[in-house]
Enzyme design. Structure first.
Site, PDB file in Angstrom:
ATOM      1  N   GLY A 119       9.070  19.144 -20.988  1.00 19.42           N
ATOM      2  CA  GLY A 119       8.706  17.751 -20.766  1.00 19.42           C
ATOM      3  C   GLY A 119       7.201  17.605 -20.659  1.00 19.42           C
ATOM      4  CB  SER A 120       5.137  14.983 -19.134  1.00 19.91           C
ATOM      5  OG  SER A 120       5.674  14.971 -17.833  1.00 19.91           O
ATOM      6  CB  THR A 121       1.106  18.609 -19.245  1.00 16.12           C
ATOM      7  OG1 THR A 121       1.321  19.223 -20.530  1.00 16.12           O
ATOM      8  CG2 THR A 121       0.115  19.442 -18.461  1.00 16.12           C
ATOM      9  CD  GLU A 122       2.323  12.430 -14.720  1.00 21.41           C
ATOM     10  OE1 GLU A 122       2.489  12.025 -15.896  1.00 21.41           O
ATOM     11  OE2 GLU A 122       2.425  11.704 -13.724  1.00 21.41           O
ATOM     12  N   GLY A 125       5.404  19.169 -15.418  1.00 21.38           N
ATOM     13  CA  GLY A 125       5.350  20.635 -15.388  1.00 21.38           C
ATOM     14  C   GLY A 125       4.593  21.129 -14.160  1.00 21.38           C
ATOM     15  CD  GLU A 138       8.432  23.044 -25.640  1.00 23.19           C
ATOM     16  OE1 GLU A 138       7.430  22.304 -25.810  1.00 23.19           O
ATOM     17  OE2 GLU A 138       9.561  22.771 -26.064  1.00 23.19           O
ATOM     18  CB  CYS A 146       6.216  19.213 -27.578  1.00 22.73           C
ATOM     19  SG  CYS A 146       7.433  20.292 -28.285  1.00 22.73           S
ATOM     20  CD  GLU A 190       2.723  15.274 -25.614  1.00 21.14           C
ATOM     21  OE1 GLU A 190       3.063  15.241 -24.415  1.00 21.14           O
ATOM     22  OE2 GLU A 190       3.134  16.135 -26.417  1.00 21.14           O
TER      23      GLU A 190
END
Ligand code: NAI
Ligand code: MG
Length: 500
Positions: free
Chosen positions: A248-251, A253, A270, A304, A402
């Site tokens: 999902g989102s880096t945030e 993550g 990921e 992604c 992104e």
């Protein structure tokens, strides 16, 4: 509670599946949420409700983790041979294949993607993943280790399942992401609590029925639809979960990493990307143009690894820019179930707002819209026109962040120094993928070395196989999905030494 409205083009099987409220799968039983709550699932092509689904929260997470723990510690799963585990996975693959059309329909109405795409991409790749990973079950081995010092010891290693695994997945490829996660977990002998994205829980719930039909022991796979901030967060923080795998989102993550600190559970991530597509002067431009267009517009840019930064050499820049824009204009945007549709709606109202917000920000910062830039369609769906920006600068939001929608930023480059090109490609906090378009094989491979990303494609983009490791450098994640590499995420390595 809003009543569900179904499309008359759906098959009887899909209509029947959607006609009942869907529940949680815990310990081989379909149950209501402990709170009794349900949440609506929307058809993004119309904005109408498709189904009501039980909403898991902390108490359901506790029950599902207890079921997975018991299945791991005491159930028949731990005594089952690897060969039998593999057979169950092949059986599951076969069942999915038999229901290919139904899964394609569920993906199309739930996520919005064209039915024709789900038929040839999402569902067959899911089948491949279970077959490929089923094959690994019997091939997870250790080593015997030669000692460096004079000794009378025998040492060897063995790989054992990491244990109870929580898997939190996104909405862009709902079924396929479930397969990327479940495949290695089941091959290695872990037990699972899978949380599909709240936007797209349907195919995972249908998959749960086939997991039962295939004959997996109870508690091995538990499926909890629910929201990230509640069910997802409870899973990530749970002290009896041995590992969390997230896409999902880096945030989010980063939130998962913090939540995992309590019991130091293993984490694989990921995350996002801002992948460059690089077209050199000596590229086969006739192929590079549709390639660069598909790099960003496939799955509506909700990939992604979408090629969202397009760099073309100045000698071919105008041709590439015009060509990609022409490809964008050709794309027929419409409901996923319409046979003529090439691009469906974005997945949700929230995603629609996010993507159109980025488009507005790009315009405000001075980027030029070559094509697109607006809402598409007249229905209540979340349609956005495929959009090409130029005159962007590296510091702009649309170039840095992104977008996760059909929006590409095109810039030219003028020198042939590969180090400079690599610096530009690498000018991102992400490092997921890149594609290089050239006929010069030496240049392609030299640049492939310099690009800091987990995947490099040469004269192609968005190409996947169950055997290829996939994942990110930098803030695109930790660890790899797929291939033999992912098995390391799901196993602990034990060294055994005996005195002879
Ligand atoms: P998200 O990262 O919030 O959601 C992904 C999954 O994480 C969902 O299952 C969600 O329920 C869960 N989740 C959310 N918050 C959580 C929390 N605090 N703890 C545990 N689980 C949590 O992504 P979202 O909001 O759907 O999309 C936002 C952006 O994320 C997109 O615009 C895109 O840029 C990026 N994204 C990237 C994906 C990828 O494949 N790398 C997939 C989906 C989104
Ligand atoms: Mg979110």
């Amino acid at each position: 509670m809003e009543a569900a409205i179904l499309d008359s083009r759906l098959s009887d099987a899909t209509t029947a599946f959607l006609s009942k409220n869907r529940r949680l799968l815990i310990n081989d039983e379909w149950v209501e949420a402990a709170s009794g709550k349900t949440f609506p699932v929307y058809n993004p092509a119309t904005g109408q409700v498709l189904a009501q689904v039980a909403e898991a929260d902390t108490e359901d997470v506790n029950r599902a983790v207890a079921a997975a723990r018991q299945a791991f510690d005491e159930g028949p799963w731990r005594r089952m041979t690897a060969s039998r585990r593999g057979q169950l996975m092949w059986k599951l693959a076969e069942l999915i294949e038999q229901h290919l059309e139904e899964f394609a329909e569920l993906e199309s109405i739930d996520n919005g993607k064209p039915l024709s795409v789900a038929r040839v991409a999402d569902v067959p790749l899911t089948v491949d993943m279970f077959r490929y990973m089923g094959g690994w079950a019997t091939k997870i081995t250790g080593e015997t280790l030669p000692w460096s010092r004079p000794n009378d010891f025998l040492s060897y290693t063995m790989r054992e399942p990491v244990g109870v695994v929580a898997q939190i997945i996104p909405w862009n490829f709902p079924l396929l992401m479930a397969a990327w996660k479940l495949g290695p977990a089941l091959a290695t002998g872990c037990t699972v609590i899978l949380k599909p994205a709240e936007q797209t829980p349907l195919s995972a719930l249908r998959l749960g029925e086939l997991i039962q039909e295939a004959g997996f022991p109870k508690g091995v796979v538990n499926i909890l639809p629910g929201y990230g901030e509640t069910a997802g967060a409870a899973l990530a923080a749970h002290n009896d979960v041995d590992k969390v795998a997230f896409t999902g989102s880096t945030e989010v993550g980063k939130l998962i990493v913090k939540a995992a600190a309590g019991n130091l559970k293993k984490v694989s991530l990921e995350l996002g990307g801002k992948s460059p597509t690089i077209v050199f002067a000596d590229a086969d431009v006739e192929k590079a143009i549709p390639g660069a267009a598909s790099a960003i517009f496939f799955n509506h840019g909700q990939c992604c690894c979408a090629g969202s930064r397009l760099y073309a050499h100045e000698s071919v820049f105008d041709q590439v820019l015009e060509g990609v824009s022409a490809e964008a204009r050709k794309i027929k945007v419409g409901a996923g179930l319409d046979p003529e549709t090439n691009m469906g709606p974005l997945v949700s109202e929230e995603q629609f707002q996010r993507v159109t917000g980025y488009i507005d920000a790009g315009i405000k910062e001075g980027a030029r819209v070559v094509t697109g830039g607006k809402k598409a369609g007249t229905s209540g769906g979340y349609f956005v026109e495929p959009t090409v920006f130029t005159n962007t600068r590296p510091t702009m939001k649309v170039v840095q962040e992104e977008i996760f929608g059909p929006v590409v930023c095109a810039e030219s480059f003028d020198d042939n120094d590969l180090e400079n090109m690599a610096r530009r490609a690498n000018d991102s906090l992400y490092g997921l993928a890149a594609s290089i378009w050239t006929k010069d094989i030496s240049k392609a491979h030299k640049l492939a070395r310099l690009v800091r990303s987990g995947t490099v494609w040469i004269n192609c983009h968005n190409v996947f196989d169950a055997s290829l490791p996939f994942g990110g450098y930098k803030q695109s994640g930790w660890g790899r999905e797929m291939g033999s590499e992912v098995l390391n995420n799901y196993t602990e390595l034990k060294a055994v030494t005996a005195k002879l």
